[in-house]
Design an enzyme around this catalytic site. Structure first.
Site, PDB file in Angstrom:
ATOM      1  CB  SER A 297      82.274  34.663  56.134  1.00  0.00           C
ATOM      2  OG  SER A 297      82.524  34.283  54.801  1.00  0.00           O
TER       3      SER A 297
ATOM      4  CE1 TYR B 118      82.755  30.720  55.360  1.00  0.00           C
ATOM      5  CE2 TYR B 118      83.444  29.363  57.222  1.00  0.00           C
ATOM      6  CZ  TYR B 118      83.545  30.520  56.470  1.00  0.00           C
ATOM      7  OH  TYR B 118      84.452  31.490  56.838  1.00  0.00           O
TER       8      TYR B 118
HETATM    9  P1  NAP Z   1      91.631  28.471  60.959  1.00  0.00           P
HETATM   10  O1  NAP Z   1      93.000  28.800  60.509  1.00  0.00           O
HETATM   11  O2  NAP Z   1      90.996  27.186  60.555  1.00  0.00           O
HETATM   12  O3  NAP Z   1      91.544  28.617  62.573  1.00  0.00           O
HETATM   13  C1  NAP Z   1      90.325  28.330  63.206  1.00  0.00           C
HETATM   14  C2  NAP Z   1      90.648  28.062  64.648  1.00  0.00           C
HETATM   15  O4  NAP Z   1      89.440  27.695  65.355  1.00  0.00           O
HETATM   16  C3  NAP Z   1      91.610  26.876  64.779  1.00  0.00           C
HETATM   17  O5  NAP Z   1      92.537  27.119  65.808  1.00  0.00           O
HETATM   18  C4  NAP Z   1      90.662  25.757  65.143  1.00  0.00           C
HETATM   19  O6  NAP Z   1      91.270  24.687  65.810  1.00  0.00           O
HETATM   20  C5  NAP Z   1      89.698  26.482  66.056  1.00  0.00           C
HETATM   21  N1  NAP Z   1      88.484  25.685  66.276  1.00  0.00           N
HETATM   22  C6  NAP Z   1      87.817  24.938  65.365  1.00  0.00           C
HETATM   23  N2  NAP Z   1      86.770  24.338  65.944  1.00  0.00           N
HETATM   24  C7  NAP Z   1      86.772  24.717  67.262  1.00  0.00           C
HETATM   25  C8  NAP Z   1      85.933  24.431  68.387  1.00  0.00           C
HETATM   26  N3  NAP Z   1      84.879  23.612  68.283  1.00  0.00           N
HETATM   27  N4  NAP Z   1      86.238  24.998  69.584  1.00  0.00           N
HETATM   28  C9  NAP Z   1      87.325  25.802  69.707  1.00  0.00           C
HETATM   29  N5  NAP Z   1      88.165  26.119  68.669  1.00  0.00           N
HETATM   30  C10 NAP Z   1      87.868  25.581  67.465  1.00  0.00           C
HETATM   31  O7  NAP Z   1      90.651  29.609  60.470  1.00  0.00           O
HETATM   32  P2  NAP Z   1      90.950  31.135  60.105  1.00  0.00           P
HETATM   33  O8  NAP Z   1      91.175  31.248  58.646  1.00  0.00           O
HETATM   34  O9  NAP Z   1      91.939  31.717  61.065  1.00  0.00           O
HETATM   35  O10 NAP Z   1      89.498  31.734  60.396  1.00  0.00           O
HETATM   36  C11 NAP Z   1      89.143  32.179  61.688  1.00  0.00           C
HETATM   37  C12 NAP Z   1      87.711  32.642  61.569  1.00  0.00           C
HETATM   38  O11 NAP Z   1      87.606  33.552  60.473  1.00  0.00           O
HETATM   39  C13 NAP Z   1      86.732  31.508  61.267  1.00  0.00           C
HETATM   40  O12 NAP Z   1      85.502  31.772  61.927  1.00  0.00           O
HETATM   41  C14 NAP Z   1      86.530  31.617  59.762  1.00  0.00           C
HETATM   42  O13 NAP Z   1      85.274  31.094  59.364  1.00  0.00           O
HETATM   43  C15 NAP Z   1      86.594  33.090  59.579  1.00  0.00           C
HETATM   44  N6  NAP Z   1      86.922  33.546  58.223  1.00  0.00           N
HETATM   45  C16 NAP Z   1      88.076  33.140  57.624  1.00  0.00           C
HETATM   46  C17 NAP Z   1      88.366  33.655  56.344  1.00  0.00           C
HETATM   47  C18 NAP Z   1      89.595  33.267  55.591  1.00  0.00           C
HETATM   48  O14 NAP Z   1      89.643  33.593  54.376  1.00  0.00           O
HETATM   49  N7  NAP Z   1      90.562  32.626  56.194  1.00  0.00           N
HETATM   50  C19 NAP Z   1      87.504  34.557  55.743  1.00  0.00           C
HETATM   51  C20 NAP Z   1      86.328  34.911  56.397  1.00  0.00           C
HETATM   52  C21 NAP Z   1      86.061  34.412  57.641  1.00  0.00           C
HETATM   53  P3  NAP Z   1      91.615  23.374  64.914  1.00  0.00           P
HETATM   54  O15 NAP Z   1      92.965  23.656  64.324  1.00  0.00           O
HETATM   55  O16 NAP Z   1      91.603  22.219  65.861  1.00  0.00           O
HETATM   56  O17 NAP Z   1      90.536  23.243  63.852  1.00  0.00           O
HETATM   57  C1  GCO Z   2      85.746  29.449  50.578  1.00  0.00           C
HETATM   58  C2  GCO Z   2      86.547  30.244  51.585  1.00  0.00           C
HETATM   59  C3  GCO Z   2      85.722  31.376  52.129  1.00  0.00           C
HETATM   60  C4  GCO Z   2      86.543  32.148  53.114  1.00  0.00           C
HETATM   61  C5  GCO Z   2      85.792  33.283  53.691  1.00  0.00           C
HETATM   62  C6  GCO Z   2      85.409  34.298  52.678  1.00  0.00           C
HETATM   63  O1  GCO Z   2      85.889  28.229  50.545  1.00  0.00           O
HETATM   64  O2  GCO Z   2      84.975  30.100  49.859  1.00  0.00           O
HETATM   65  O3  GCO Z   2      87.012  29.413  52.621  1.00  0.00           O
HETATM   66  O4  GCO Z   2      84.569  30.868  52.721  1.00  0.00           O
HETATM   67  O5  GCO Z   2      86.953  31.344  54.169  1.00  0.00           O
HETATM   68  O6  GCO Z   2      84.733  32.876  54.483  1.00  0.00           O
HETATM   69  O7  GCO Z   2      84.891  35.431  53.375  1.00  0.00           O
END
Ligand code: NAP
Ligand code: GCO
Length: 263
Positions: A144, A157
């Site tokens: 992230s 986080y």
């Molecule tokens: P999301 O929409 O919340 O999807 C996360 C997935 O992981 C969901 O299907 C969730 O299931 C599953 N999960 C949560 N806890 C789990 C566990 N203990 N075991 C197995 N599966 C589990 O998140 P996303 O935005 O797609 O993000 C995916 C990854 O990218 C995460 O690691 C997040 O931190 C990272 N990320 C996201 C962003 C962003 O801006 N969106 C930016 C940087 C990094 P549930 O629905 O049951 O929770």
């Molecule tokens: C927040 C956001 C971010 C993004 C991502 C950014 O609350 O600041 O959720 O943490 O998910 O990780 O890279």
């Protein structure tokens, strides 16, 4: 261009019923890989399989909580028996809790660390022995921007994602000699369910203040889409990156390079 192909590879993407994991797994399938994913309950797994099928993708889905070492070991054993040894692991499953640190319970802090940092450790530890036997492997940890920066309310986080950056570098250091490459992808702000609360339209119909803030801080002047991450993920999963190891590839529209637009 064959070096970007994933033909014949077996890929496990954790937490990939929807969101970033779903987009990455779908792109791996289009690049030729066999797709396996897990999620935390059968309803989500069924939802994911339906969504993959709608794209014409045959995906194998399993219920598995990445924080539970017994479940993870059983999952990997089942995959290795029923499908084959995993070539590519994407540690994508993750949660966030946006709470001011001094208001955050220790339980909440621990839960975020457990899923976002302990989970990737547990799954990587279970998958690496097979990769060693196979003579190669790719591990991609979804880090992230918060692996580099902090902000209010995301202490757990950021601590987890900072730790995940260093776990990435350590796996790269410890297992590079087995032809295993471990890298990270650091998404910027991506429009998924996880960030939906930061983009909610206000009661007066205006943009969420945080939405406008991110636009002003991003040179690309937009939120990322989960599809923006698929090309970088294919690169790190393919032979094209066989000498890239311990690197965090930030896919953020330039936000980490930019001081931000003058108000
Ligand atoms: P999301 O929409 O919340 O999807 C996360 C997935 O992981 C969901 O299907 C969730 O299931 C599953 N999960 C949560 N806890 C789990 C566990 N203990 N075991 C197995 N599966 C589990 O998140 P996303 O935005 O797609 O993000 C995916 C990854 O990218 C995460 O690691 C997040 O931190 C990272 N990320 C996201 C962003 C962003 O801006 N969106 C930016 C940087 C990094 P549930 O629905 O049951 O929770
Ligand atoms: C927040 C956001 C971010 C993004 C991502 C950014 O609350 O600041 O959720 O943490 O998910 O990780 O890279």
């Amino acid at each position: 261009m064959d070096q970007f192909s994933l033909k014949g590879k077996i890929a496990l993407v954790t937490g990939a019923s929807y969101g970033i994991g779903f987009a990455i797994a779908s792109s791996f399938s289009k690049a030729g890989a066999t797709i396996i994913f897990n999620d935390i309950n059968q309803e989500l797994v069924d939802k994911g399989i339906k969504a993959y099928n709608e794209l014409g993708i045959k995906a194998y889905g399993y219920v598995c909580d990445v924080t539970d070492e017994i479940q993870v070991k059983e999952l990997i054993n089942t995959i290795e028996k029923e499908i084959g040894t995993i070539d590519i692991l994407v540690n994508n499953a993750g949660i966030i809790k946006r709470i001011p640190m001094c208001d955050m319970s220790v339980e909440d802090f621990r839960k975020v660390i457990d899923v976002d940092l302990n989970g990737p450790f547990i799954v990587s530890k279970a998958v690496i022995p097979g990769m060693i036997k196979k003579g190669h492997g790719k591990i991609i940890n979804i880090c992230s921007m918060m692996s580099e920066l902090g902000r209010e309310t995301v202490s757990a986080y950021a601590a987890a994602k900072g730790g995940l950056k260093m776990l990435t570098k350590n796996i790269a250091s410890e297992y590079g000699k087995y032809n295993i490459q471990c890298n990270g992808i650091g998404p910027g702000y991506i429009a998924t369910p996880q960030t939906a609360p930061l983009r909610e339209i206000q009661p007066d119909g205006s943009k969420h203040p945080f939405d406008s803030f991110i636009i002003s801080k991003t040179p690309a002047e937009r939120w990322g889409t989960q599809e923006d991450l698929t090309g970088p993920a294919i690169f790190l999963a393919s032979d094209a990156s066989n000498f890239v190891n311990g690197h965090i590839l930030y896919v953020d529209g330039g936000i980490l390079a930019y001081i931000g637009k003058q108000p």
